[in-house]
Structure formats: structure tokens, C-alpha cells
Design an enzyme around this catalytic site. Sequence first.
Site, PDB file in Angstrom:
ATOM      1  N   ASP A  99       0.600  -1.275   0.187  1.00  0.00           N
ATOM      2  CA  ASP A  99      -0.313   0.354  -0.255  1.00  0.00           C
ATOM      3  C   ASP A  99       0.651   1.651   0.578  1.00  0.00           C
ATOM      4  OD1 ASP A  99      -2.865   1.037   0.572  1.00  0.00           O
ATOM      5  OD2 ASP A  99      -1.929   2.141   1.694  1.00  0.00           O
ATOM      6  N   ALA A 144      -4.701   2.006  -1.810  1.00  0.00           N
ATOM      7  CA  ALA A 144      -4.186   1.064  -2.262  1.00  0.00           C
ATOM      8  C   ALA A 144      -4.938   0.206  -2.448  1.00  0.00           C
ATOM      9  CB  ALA A 144      -2.577   1.471  -2.808  1.00  0.00           C
ATOM     10  N   ASP A 145      -4.368  -0.628  -0.854  1.00  0.00           N
ATOM     11  CA  ASP A 145      -5.295  -2.209  -0.907  1.00  0.00           C
ATOM     12  C   ASP A 145      -6.567  -1.572  -1.238  1.00  0.00           C
ATOM     13  OD1 ASP A 145      -2.621  -2.965  -0.014  1.00  0.00           O
ATOM     14  OD2 ASP A 145      -2.558  -2.886   2.159  1.00  0.00           O
ATOM     15  N   LEU A 146      -7.468  -0.844  -0.543  1.00  0.00           N
ATOM     16  CA  LEU A 146      -8.848  -1.158  -0.678  1.00  0.00           C
ATOM     17  C   LEU A 146      -9.173  -1.432  -1.432  1.00  0.00           C
ATOM     18  CD1 LEU A 146     -10.041   0.837   3.195  1.00  0.00           C
ATOM     19  CD2 LEU A 146      -9.824  -1.613   1.810  1.00  0.00           C
ATOM     20  N   SER A 149      -8.665  -4.038  -4.087  1.00  0.00           N
ATOM     21  CA  SER A 149      -9.965  -5.084  -3.174  1.00  0.00           C
ATOM     22  C   SER A 149     -11.470  -5.061  -4.224  1.00  0.00           C
ATOM     23  CB  SER A 149     -10.267  -4.541  -1.787  1.00  0.00           C
ATOM     24  OG  SER A 149      -9.467  -5.683  -0.529  1.00  0.00           O
TER      25      SER A 149
END
Length: 206
Positions: free
Chosen positions: A140, A168-170, A173
Amino acid sequence: MLGAMPDAAPTPPLAGVKVLDFTRNLPGPYASFLLASWGAEVIKVESPKGDPSRHQEPLFTWLCRGARSVMLDLRDDGSRPALEALLVWADVVLEGFRPGVMDRLGAGFARTKELNPSVVYCSISAFGQTGPRRNEPGHDLNLQALTGVCHLERDASGTPGVSAIPVADLSSSLLAVSAIAAALAARARDGEGRHLDVAMADAVLS
């Protein structure tokens, strides 16, 4: 006179969809958590050491709510029959390794499609399956910096900062989940499996 009985609870939209999750950290597990929340059956594949988030409670409990876990040593050829049985079982395979790792473990898209032609196979990686940076890892913080999020979080002195939310992670997802839903809808029309290439850099930049 007795009142009418309330309507039965509606069937979840992804009821009957089977998801095999090889991912760790946040982008993939949050995606499978959302799929499970909408009714999908999720089996999480863990190494003999267990998923790293097991040591970061309550993260593991939050992300794996509604999922079942199975332990497989993917480097052990003795696990191959169980692995291939799971690949045949799945409607959706979700993985988050660098490009080529799943191929070496015998569970890449090409092998999975041989076993299960209609599979929806979603790969989440930092920079995607092709291109000059495909083999580079990323998390992230790296991707917030590279895509300009840190520039947007500058303090009064102009020093770049980091968003408190792992954007960035979410965002990866959410892109994975929307791509999987679209691929399942397309498969309902044509019966074809697909390989979905979700690059975290693309997700957060968009």
C-alpha cells in the site's frame, strides 16, 4: 385474524458461487470477505504456518468471517491431488502472488483452465501480469507514493504524507470484486472462463 407472515429473507446474490482464495495481507482477503458477505462460499488456502493475519487479531477474524480454511503445502507434490480437486470445485480462484508464482506451484491460470474451463481466475499484483515492472513487489505505501496519493496528503511544509486509509489495498479489492462480478455475469451468457488481471497501481491511480 392473524397478520400475513413476513416474506422470507432474500437469497444472497452470490449464493452458490464457490471461491478459492490463495491471498494474504489485505487486497485479496478483503475482496473474498466482500464476496462471502454477498453469499459466496469461500475456502481460504493457508500454508502450514498459517495465514500471517492470524498473528494480527482481530484482522484475521474480521477478514475471514464466513470463510472456511484448509491447510495445504503448495510446495509439496503430495498436496497436488487435493489442490487440483479444489481448483475443479471453484467458480472463482483469487490469488495475490507475483506473476509466475502460481504457475510454479501448479495452480496458474493455464493449468486451472485445463482442469476447470469455466473458471473465473483473478490475479491481484502490484503492477499487473505484463509490463516492465510485473515482477516487482509492492504494498500500500509504495503504491500510494508512486501514484501520487502521498502528494495529495502533504502537510503544511509540503512534505508528502500517507493516507490513514489503505487506499491502494482497498481500491484493489473493490476493483477485483467488480471484475469478478462482471466475469460471472459474462460466464452466465457464454460459459467461458476468464483471467482477470488486477494491478494495484492501476486501481489506486484510477
